[in-house]
Each structure stands twice: as structure tokens, then as C-alpha cells.
Design an enzyme around this catalytic site. Structure first.
Site, PDB file in Angstrom:
ATOM      1  N   HIS A   1       0.820  -1.231   0.000  1.00 28.21           N
ATOM      2  CA  HIS A   1       0.000   0.000   0.000  1.00 28.21           C
ATOM      3  C   HIS A   1       0.843   1.266   0.000  1.00 28.21           C
ATOM      4  O   HIS A   1       1.913   1.344   0.581  1.00 28.21           O
ATOM      5  CB  HIS A   1      -1.076   0.003   1.083  1.00 28.21           C
ATOM      6  CG  HIS A   1      -0.604   0.037   2.501  1.00 28.21           C
ATOM      7  ND1 HIS A   1      -0.235   1.211   3.131  1.00 28.21           N
ATOM      8  CD2 HIS A   1      -0.472  -0.933   3.431  1.00 28.21           C
ATOM      9  CE1 HIS A   1       0.098   0.942   4.382  1.00 28.21           C
ATOM     10  NE2 HIS A   1      -0.018  -0.352   4.589  1.00 28.21           N
TER      11      HIS A   1
ATOM     12  N   ASP B   1       6.049   0.220   6.671  1.00 26.76           N
ATOM     13  CA  ASP B   1       4.583   0.150   6.484  1.00 26.76           C
ATOM     14  C   ASP B   1       4.122   1.286   5.584  1.00 26.76           C
ATOM     15  O   ASP B   1       3.751   2.336   6.067  1.00 26.76           O
ATOM     16  CB  ASP B   1       3.881   0.201   7.839  1.00 26.76           C
ATOM     17  CG  ASP B   1       2.371   0.031   7.718  1.00 26.76           C
ATOM     18  OD1 ASP B   1       1.915  -0.452   6.670  1.00 26.76           O
ATOM     19  OD2 ASP B   1       1.659   0.392   8.657  1.00 26.76           O
TER      20      ASP B   1
ATOM     21  N   GLU C   1      -4.902   2.434   2.497  1.00 23.22           N
ATOM     22  CA  GLU C   1      -5.117   1.252   3.350  1.00 23.22           C
ATOM     23  C   GLU C   1      -5.382   1.703   4.775  1.00 23.22           C
ATOM     24  O   GLU C   1      -6.281   1.225   5.447  1.00 23.22           O
ATOM     25  CB  GLU C   1      -3.884   0.332   3.307  1.00 23.22           C
ATOM     26  CG  GLU C   1      -4.090  -1.024   3.995  1.00 23.22           C
ATOM     27  CD  GLU C   1      -3.741  -1.029   5.476  1.00 23.22           C
ATOM     28  OE1 GLU C   1      -4.111  -1.977   6.170  1.00 23.22           O
ATOM     29  OE2 GLU C   1      -3.124  -0.075   5.963  1.00 23.22           O
ATOM     30  N   GLU C   2      -4.568   2.670   5.224  1.00 26.79           N
ATOM     31  CA  GLU C   2      -4.540   3.014   6.645  1.00 26.79           C
ATOM     32  C   GLU C   2      -5.823   3.674   7.134  1.00 26.79           C
ATOM     33  O   GLU C   2      -6.184   3.544   8.293  1.00 26.79           O
ATOM     34  CB  GLU C   2      -3.354   3.960   6.940  1.00 26.79           C
ATOM     35  CG  GLU C   2      -1.985   3.369   6.608  1.00 26.79           C
ATOM     36  CD  GLU C   2      -1.539   2.314   7.612  1.00 26.79           C
ATOM     37  OE1 GLU C   2      -2.321   1.985   8.525  1.00 26.79           O
ATOM     38  OE2 GLU C   2      -0.413   1.822   7.477  1.00 26.79           O
TER      39      GLU C   2
ATOM     40  N   ASP D   1       2.554  -6.700   3.609  1.00 28.29           N
ATOM     41  CA  ASP D   1       2.289  -5.541   4.461  1.00 28.29           C
ATOM     42  C   ASP D   1       2.611  -5.859   5.925  1.00 28.29           C
ATOM     43  O   ASP D   1       1.828  -5.573   6.821  1.00 28.29           O
ATOM     44  CB  ASP D   1       0.817  -5.121   4.301  1.00 28.29           C
ATOM     45  CG  ASP D   1       0.509  -3.833   5.048  1.00 28.29           C
ATOM     46  OD1 ASP D   1       1.453  -3.097   5.405  1.00 28.29           O
ATOM     47  OD2 ASP D   1      -0.683  -3.572   5.293  1.00 28.29           O
TER      48      ASP D   1
ATOM     49  N   HIS E   1       3.673   2.476  12.630  1.00 25.15           N
ATOM     50  CA  HIS E   1       2.819   3.647  12.899  1.00 25.15           C
ATOM     51  C   HIS E   1       3.459   4.628  13.887  1.00 25.15           C
ATOM     52  O   HIS E   1       2.744   5.277  14.661  1.00 25.15           O
ATOM     53  CB  HIS E   1       1.428   3.236  13.409  1.00 25.15           C
ATOM     54  CG  HIS E   1       0.610   2.506  12.388  1.00 25.15           C
ATOM     55  ND1 HIS E   1      -0.680   2.101  12.616  1.00 25.15           N
ATOM     56  CD2 HIS E   1       0.898   2.124  11.124  1.00 25.15           C
ATOM     57  CE1 HIS E   1      -1.152   1.482  11.543  1.00 25.15           C
ATOM     58  NE2 HIS E   1      -0.208   1.483  10.628  1.00 25.15           N
TER      59      HIS E   1
END
Ligand SMILES: [Zn+2]
Length: 238
Positions: free
Chosen positions: A56, A68, A102-103, A130, A201
Site C-alpha cells: 500500500h 509500512d 489502506e490506513e 504488508d 505507525h
């Protein structure tokens, strides 16, 4: 907050009261147009049948989103590059996708599945990576149990790199989820994720967390599996 910051706070809190100054910047803005990035390496025999390799495009903006999911996008692009560099001509189309959003709601993957619902039957398989860039142990299979046997020769090839495990699972990833709901068999590398959530994140998700050797190993797992799926002599059971 990265794990080491949490550990520091826990350690300080054990010694007495902790005072923190928090700067919180997130805002919810209105939706705006954005796009999946899609590229096809056309199949020689069944160009209408598609094997997706994907990661992503978006990330949380505290770090640079290297694990990520910059790594997943790089590895998926590398699949197409490797197949071309080796002069191979897969029978089915290998389709690279960098999914958007995606997030924050899976909008890119959801929209793709809606737009292509009528051609779900021609989506032979969908792969997603991912879970960072660390060493791959094998392949997760979210499909009928018989698919595992079909991939046994793939596992034999991947075993040389320490990636010979085949594991069936309910899910292979968030972005291929909407295709899985349309009965498309989905796959992902099984990755060593022991340190993934230390960085995920947070401001610590930066390129220095990526070992180029592990990145290459992931590209090998994705490329071998995608190429095998694109050349499989029989349809995958659904
Ligand atoms: Zn992700």
C-alpha cells in the site's frame, strides 16, 4: 508511540509520577480524490487472467512509512522487475498494485474490488506484503486447503532461502480482503514480525530499519510465488 518510548515512560512511572507534554496534530479532513497505482506485465497466453502483487502506497506521517508499507511497494515492484530481467514470459498477467488509503479505511482496495467485481473470475490470485521487510519464512495461503499441495514445489524452491513454510490462514492481508470476499485466492509472505510493532505507525518507521538482504528475500518469495501462480497449469480451486 514507539515501543522504546513506551518502555521509557513505564520505567519512569515505576520511579514516581511522570509529567508529559503531548503535541497532538491529527485532524479529520474531508475525503479527496486519490488513486491506486497499477501496472500490468501482460501474460503471454491468458492476458485476461491476473495475478496481483501488491503493497500500500499511503502511510502514517510520523515517520516515512519505510516498513509500512514502502517495503511492500518496493518488493512488489521488484517482482515485475525480476521477471523482466530474467527474460521470463508468464502465461498470465502479473499486475502490480500500490493500493491507496489502506490506513484510513481501505478505500483503494474496496474501490478496486467494486470496479472489477464482474471480472473476479479472471483474478487468478492476489498477493499482498504488508508486515514490514524482515526475513520471510514462507507463504500464507488464504484459499482452499488443496492449494497448499499445489504450491509444494514452490516451497521446495523457497526452502533454500529459509522460506519454505506453507501455512493456510483465514486472511492474507487487508488490501486483498475485498478480493478474497469475491472468492479470489489470496497469498502473502509469512514474515518475521518480531520487531515490526516496535516501529509500526510511529516516528521510528524509517528506512534504517530495513536490511537490504531481507528486502531481497521478500522479493524472492513474492516473485517465485507470483511467477508460479501465473504459470500454473491448472485453475486454483475456489
Ligand atoms: Zn500497512
Amino acid at each position: 508511540m514507539a515501543a522504546e518510548d513506551a518502555d521509557l515512560i513505564a520505567s519512569l512511572a515505576a520511579q514516581g509520577p511522570v509529567k508529559m507534554h503531548l503535541v497532538l496534530t491529527p485532524q479529520t479532513l474531508p475525503d479527496a480524490p486519490s488513486f491506486n497505482v497499477i501496472a500490468d506485465l501482460k501474460g503471454s497466453e491468458h492476458p485476461e487472467q491476473v495475478v496481483i502483487v501488491s503493497g500500500h502506497l499511503d502511510s502514517w506521517d510520523l515517520g516515512t512509512g519505510a516498513i509500512d508499507d514502502g517495503a511492500g511497494v518496493a518488493v512488489s515492484m521488484e517482482v515485475v522487475h525480476l521477471v523482466r530481467a530474467l527474460g521470463l514470459h508468464p502465461r498470465r498477467t502479473i499486475r502490480f498494485i500500490a493500493w491507496m488509503n489502506e490506513e484510513n479505511g481501505l478505500m483503494g482496495a474496496t474501490t478496486y474490488a467494486q470496479d472489477h467485481a464482474a471480472e473476479a473470475g479472471n483474478h487468478f490470485a492476489a498477493m499482498e506484503i504488508d508486515l514490514g521487510a524482515d526475513h520471510p519464512l514462507g507463504v500464507t495461503i488464504a484459499a482452499k486447503p488443496e492449494v497448499r499441495e499445489l504450491l509444494a514445489p514452490v516451497a521446495e524452491v523457497l526452502a533454500a532461502g529459509g522460506s519454505g513454510l506453507l501455512q493456510t490462514s483465514e486472511h492474507a492481508g487487508a488490501d486483498v480482503g475485498p478480493l478474497a470476499a469475491l472468492h479470489v485466492p489470496t497469498f502473502a509472505p509469512i514474515q518475521d514480525s518480531r520487531t515490526y510493532f516496535n516501529y509500526h505507525h510511529t516516528a521510528a518507521d524509517t528506512l534504517d530499519k530495513i536490511d537490504p538482504r531481507h528486502l531481497s528475500e521478500n522479493a524472492a518469495v513474492m516473485a517465485v510465488t507470483a511467477y508460479a501462480l501465473a504459470n500454473l497449469e491448472v485453475p486454483l480451486p475456489r
